[in-house]
Motif scaffolding. Structure first.
Motif, mmCIF file in Angstrom:
data_model
loop_
_atom_site.group_PDB
_atom_site.id
_atom_site.type_symbol
_atom_site.label_atom_id
_atom_site.label_comp_id
_atom_site.label_asym_id
_atom_site.label_seq_id
_atom_site.Cartn_x
_atom_site.Cartn_y
_atom_site.Cartn_z
ATOM 1 N N GLY A 127 1.769 -0.958 -13.878
ATOM 2 C CA GLY A 127 2.359 -0.433 -12.660
ATOM 3 C C GLY A 127 3.205 0.783 -12.984
ATOM 4 N N HIS A 130 3.557 3.720 -9.123
ATOM 5 C CA HIS A 130 3.458 3.566 -7.662
ATOM 6 C C HIS A 130 2.195 4.189 -7.080
ATOM 7 N N THR A 152 1.815 0.308 -5.503
ATOM 8 C CA THR A 152 2.934 -0.604 -5.344
ATOM 9 C C THR A 152 2.759 -1.510 -4.121
#
Length: 218
Positions: A127, A130, A152
């Motif tokens: 991750g 985003h 996200t």
């Protein structure tokens, strides 16, 4: 200010919902720069409370995991942001490495290209950035490796702080559409070292997968 307790409650409630729907599932969270903010604040302001444990408890009180009360839900937490990662599938061949990620770039694809260069023998799912990025590399032996940065699940219209977010004179976030994507992913593991990576876009609060619509606005 005034948002910390609701944030911990929301994290707990999210995992409680997951556990209720999946009572026998293994649920794992990997540490991130978001959760380490708690430790940094403690070390800066009250270092004597760092690693403080209540009697008969086995996890530090002033930690994200304990403050969100995730132990009661059977959530496994892998701490140590930077090096923390969850490795899946190594016993069957090429593993998937799940990590939050420490580097990111605004240039599309640059983040996962760096992951590919640094991890030539595993898939990587991460991750931090985003925004969605995905590249695939085929090795000399013909194996296809995937490097994926998922979007996200947070608000992407200004209320979550970013490099470009702002507040007005009344303390309210200014609406701004970030170049972020809302996504989830379902991975099919065939237990022979191969996988299908199914990325699911969440558009205006609605996700669709295999003919079923999931409306988060209801």
């Amino acid at each position: 200010h005034r948002t910390l307790s609701p944030a911990f409650q929301r994290a707990h409630d999210m995992y409680a919902q997951l556990r209720a729907d999946n009572p026998d599932a293994e649920i794992t969270e990997v540490d991130s720069n978001h959760t380490t903010r708690v430790h940094k604040a403690i070390l800066k302001k009250m270092p004597e409370l760092y690693s403080l444990r209540l009697p008969n408890e086995d996890y530090p009180l002033m930690s994200y995991y304990r403050l969100a009360n995730l132990g009661t839900l059977g959530v496994k937490f892998i701490s140590g942001y930077g090096g923390a990662e969850y490795v899946h599938g190594a016993e069957n061949g090429t593993p998937i490495v799940f990590r939050h990620g420490t580097h990111s770039s605004s240039a599309p694809g640059a983040t996962v290209r760096k992951e590919a260069a640094q991890n030539p023998t595993s898939h990587v799912v991460r991750g931090h950035g985003h925004s969605f990025e995905h590249i695939a590399q085929t090795t000399r032996s013909g194996e296809v490796l995937h490097y994926i940065q998922l979007g996200t699940t947070c608000d992407n219209t200004g209320s979550v702080p970013s490099y470009h977010s702002s507040m007005d004179d009344f303390g309210k976030p200014v609406k701004r559409q970030e170049n972020w994507q809302n996504q989830l992913m379902i991975i099919e593991d065939f237990e022979d070292g191969t996988y299908n990576f199914n990325v699911i876009d969440i558009l205006n609060g609605i996700a669709r997968f295999r003919g079923v619509t999931y409306n988060g606005n209801k």
